[in-house]
Design an enzyme around this catalytic site. Structure first.
Site, PDB file in Angstrom:
ATOM      1  N   GLY A  21      19.077  82.407  -6.011  1.00  0.00           N
ATOM      2  CA  GLY A  21      18.074  81.651  -5.422  1.00  0.00           C
ATOM      3  C   GLY A  21      16.706  82.053  -5.065  1.00  0.00           C
ATOM      4  O   GLY A  21      15.917  81.870  -4.140  1.00  0.00           O
ATOM      5  N   GLN A 198      23.906  97.953  -2.242  1.00  0.00           N
ATOM      6  CA  GLN A 198      23.477  99.282  -2.385  1.00  0.00           C
ATOM      7  C   GLN A 198      23.097  99.631  -3.515  1.00  0.00           C
ATOM      8  O   GLN A 198      22.174 100.407  -3.976  1.00  0.00           O
ATOM      9  CB  GLN A 198      24.432 100.350  -1.709  1.00  0.00           C
ATOM     10  CG  GLN A 198      24.613 100.049  -0.045  1.00  0.00           C
ATOM     11  CD  GLN A 198      25.812 100.916   0.395  1.00  0.00           C
ATOM     12  OE1 GLN A 198      26.090 102.052   0.084  1.00  0.00           O
ATOM     13  NE2 GLN A 198      26.633 100.267   1.077  1.00  0.00           N
ATOM     14  N   CYS A 390      11.992  57.928 -19.324  1.00  0.00           N
ATOM     15  CA  CYS A 390      11.600  58.342 -20.850  1.00  0.00           C
ATOM     16  C   CYS A 390      12.630  57.749 -21.745  1.00  0.00           C
ATOM     17  O   CYS A 390      12.456  56.664 -21.933  1.00  0.00           O
ATOM     18  CB  CYS A 390      11.392  59.926 -20.557  1.00  0.00           C
ATOM     19  SG  CYS A 390      10.771  60.722 -21.908  1.00  0.00           S
ATOM     20  N   HIS A 516       7.828  60.870 -16.263  1.00  0.00           N
ATOM     21  CA  HIS A 516       8.569  61.416 -15.445  1.00  0.00           C
ATOM     22  C   HIS A 516       8.247  61.373 -14.085  1.00  0.00           C
ATOM     23  O   HIS A 516       7.812  62.403 -13.624  1.00  0.00           O
ATOM     24  CB  HIS A 516       8.858  62.745 -16.121  1.00  0.00           C
ATOM     25  CG  HIS A 516       9.674  63.061 -17.298  1.00  0.00           C
ATOM     26  ND1 HIS A 516      11.067  63.322 -17.610  1.00  0.00           N
ATOM     27  CD2 HIS A 516       9.047  62.610 -18.538  1.00  0.00           C
ATOM     28  CE1 HIS A 516      11.235  63.217 -18.889  1.00  0.00           C
ATOM     29  NE2 HIS A 516      10.040  63.046 -19.431  1.00  0.00           N
ATOM     30  N   GLU A 518      10.159  61.856 -11.332  1.00  0.00           N
ATOM     31  CA  GLU A 518      10.879  62.954 -10.782  1.00  0.00           C
ATOM     32  C   GLU A 518      10.062  64.114 -10.431  1.00  0.00           C
ATOM     33  O   GLU A 518      10.410  64.855  -9.550  1.00  0.00           O
ATOM     34  CB  GLU A 518      12.275  63.014 -11.331  1.00  0.00           C
ATOM     35  CG  GLU A 518      12.276  64.147 -12.627  1.00  0.00           C
ATOM     36  CD  GLU A 518      11.831  63.233 -13.777  1.00  0.00           C
ATOM     37  OE1 GLU A 518      12.044  63.874 -15.148  1.00  0.00           O
ATOM     38  OE2 GLU A 518      11.506  62.063 -13.864  1.00  0.00           O
TER      39      GLU A 518
END
Length: 565
Positions: A21, A198, A390, A516, A518
């Protein structure tokens, strides 16, 4: 090399394993610094040799995120935009392929004066030059750079060497490294193990880089004892060991990092002072709506070609989270594999069980197309809220042509070049294009909305700008026939030539778009089309529940009613 003064650099690296992430961490830190009044920009450096991800398989790379200026970029740029509500650009995503291409082009032009071109210094200098591009106009205070890959990967070494050199040139108060690692929880021992962290730091030290701050991903919260241990063995102050345990939603990460005071540690190390206290009340309210929606859950089906890999639809899924919070519901996503519906024996009605809306997703190629068309038909005939994006719009027009306009073998020339009814065809300016990479209709384009249409009602204005990524478009030879049969062309390019949005009359909610949407949904600015679609799906779900209750409610006889009275 002249560099802008007073710009602070933050480099985010990752170790132990991939997919920890780094993008969410970078975006979250950017949000915290922006909330304190700092001007922040974020960029992503990818170590692969591709010039951009535009031609890469969604199974390998996930979603290709398109910026306003038409760059095909890494999906992490979507996180940057959604968290910071700031547009990104081509300058925000650099690949090793672009670096090498630039160096080779310079060599061919003779810019190296006949010298032997090498990784050091030529490739490294090229990277360092690119690292400062976003800061050149003096419009930012902090530049966050996420370096893709995992420490130990050979591909990332040039980026790390450039970072090492840059810190020497700028000074330690102008550049810091945040290293994201993994602290696994071993259930059998009921312990968090720090050894992988580590070793990861040790590998980073081998490149000449001492991390300034460690952010440790873990399944469970890190105790003070664990933080002290990590700091001791990694040569980092224990206050600079930041815990980041698993949470219900990625949108909680900024709040967790705020609690861990990551922003304060960063500002102290970079000498940033006299900035306001962050106000993230709106963010907290959003997270509360995401985690505890007032009106329960609804399920929306995503019909696609890459359903085994949800990252291929990352921005769509995030947009449903935004729209769900706006409508006080949690949107559960059910992946519907388009290829399954190509089998005549496939029971499509069972696939719609429990679904309150259907989104037919973007994609390329003929695999699964007939399945998508079949899903569209079922949603249209059963008055189920439908949203096409699309390729989803193209499938919607193909289905409408076949079943409403009596054009039985209507198709796109992408899938059948010999179709008698090419309702979707290659755009005129694309017909002479031979190369694949970076040659589609890409980026932000204006669109005019039709007054009184669903799209106009949702946007609340006539002129919009949306991002595109396609080669094929609706064939205007069929526009008149479609209109006669009930399809509304509610959005077009300003000259009217390109169809951008189609709707259906006499349907609960049937909207399909060539662009698009989104890519432009944000936490504070949910996209109006997703907002409207989820609202329609919520109403549809509530209607089904009410009908179910009415069916289940026992009917009383007249005698029973009299006695009840």
């Amino acid at each position: 090399m002249a560099r802008p003064k007073n710009v602070k650099h933050i480099f985010v690296t990752g170790g132990v394993i991939s997919s920890l992430g780094k993008g969410i961490l970078s975006a979250s830190l950017g949000l915290l610094l922006k909330s304190r009044g700092l001007r922040v920009a974020i960029q992503k450096y990818d170590p692969y040799i591709n010039v951009d991800p535009g031609t890469m398989s969604p199974y390998q790379h996930g979603e290709v995120y398109v910026t306003d200026d038409g760059a095909e970029t890494d999906l992490d740029l979507g996180h940057y935009e959604r968290f910071l509500d700031e547009p990104t650009s081509q300058a925000c995503n650099l690949t090793m392929g672009r670096v090498y291409k630039s160096v080779i082009d310079k060599e061919r032009r003779g810019e190296y004066l006949g010298g032997t071109v090498q990784v050091v210094p030529h490739v490294i200098d090229e990277i360092k030059e690119k690292m400062g591009d976003l800061a050149k106009n003096g419009s930012i205070d902090v530049l966050i750079t996420e370096i893709g890959g995992t420490i130990g990967d050979i591909e990332s070494l040039p980026f790390l060497e450039a970072m090492r050199q840059l810190k020497l040139e700028l000074g330690e108060h102008n550049l810091l490294n945040i290293h994201l690692t993994f602290v696994p929880y071993i259930k059998a021992a009921s312990e968090l193990k720090t050894k992988p962290t580590q070793h990861s730091v040790k590998m980073l030290l081998e490149t000449g880089i001492q991390p300034d701050i460690l952010v440790c991903r873990s399944e469970k919260p890190l105790s003070r004892e664990i933080k002290n241990k990590v700091g001791h063995f990694c040569n980092v102050h224990d206050l600079d060991v930041i815990g980041l345990n698993d949470c219900d939603t990625i949108y909680e990460v900024p709040l967790m990092l705020l609690k861990e005071q990551l922003d304060l540690r960063v500002m102290k190390k970079l000498g940033l002072k006299k900035f306001r206290e962050p106000n993230l009340e709106y963010w907290k309210n959003f997270c509360e709506k995401v985690k505890h929606p007032k009106d329960g859950e609804i399920t929306i089906g995503i019909c696609g070609k890459y359903t085994e890999y949800p990252d291929a639809y990352k921005s769509i899924i995030e947009s449903f989270i935004h729209a769900g919070a706006s409508n006080d519901v949690r949107v559960l996503v059910k992946m519907l594999r388009a290829e399954d519906a190509e089998d005549p024996k496939f029971d499509i009605s069972s696939a719609f069980k429990g679904i309150s809306g259907l989104l037919v997703a973007p994609g390329f190629g003929d695999r699964g197309i007939e399945g998508k068309v079949r899903f569209v038909q079922y949603a249209r005939e059963n008055n189920i809220p439908f949203f096409g994006i699309c390729l989803g719009m193209q499938c919607a027009t193909i289905e409408f042509a076949r079943n409403i306009c009596d054009l039985p073998d209507a198709n796109s020339t992408e899938f059948n070049k010999r179709t008698r009814f090419p309702v979707i065809d290659l755009m005129e300016h694309q017909k002479k294009v031979k190369e694949k990479g970076g040659t589609m209709r890409l980026g932000s384009y204006p669109c005019i909305l039709k007054e009184g249409s669903k799209a106009h009602e949702l946007y609340g204005k006539f002129l919009i700008n949306e991002r595109h990524r396609h080669r094929y478009e609706f064939n205007n030879q069929f526009r008149k026939l479609f209109e006669e049969k009930g399809m509304i062309f509610s959005g077009t390019s300003p000259n009217g030539d390109l169809v951008e949005i189609v709707e259906l009359k006499n349907h609960r909610w049937f909207v399909a778009v060539q662009f698009h949407p989104e890519l432009k949904s944000r936490v504070q600015k949910v996209h109006p089309l997703f907002d409207g679609f989820v609202h329609a799906a919520k109403e549809f779900a509530q209607g089904k529940r009410q009908l179910s209750l009415e069916v289940e409610m026992p009917r009383l006889s007249s005698t029973e009613m009299e006695n009840a009275g």
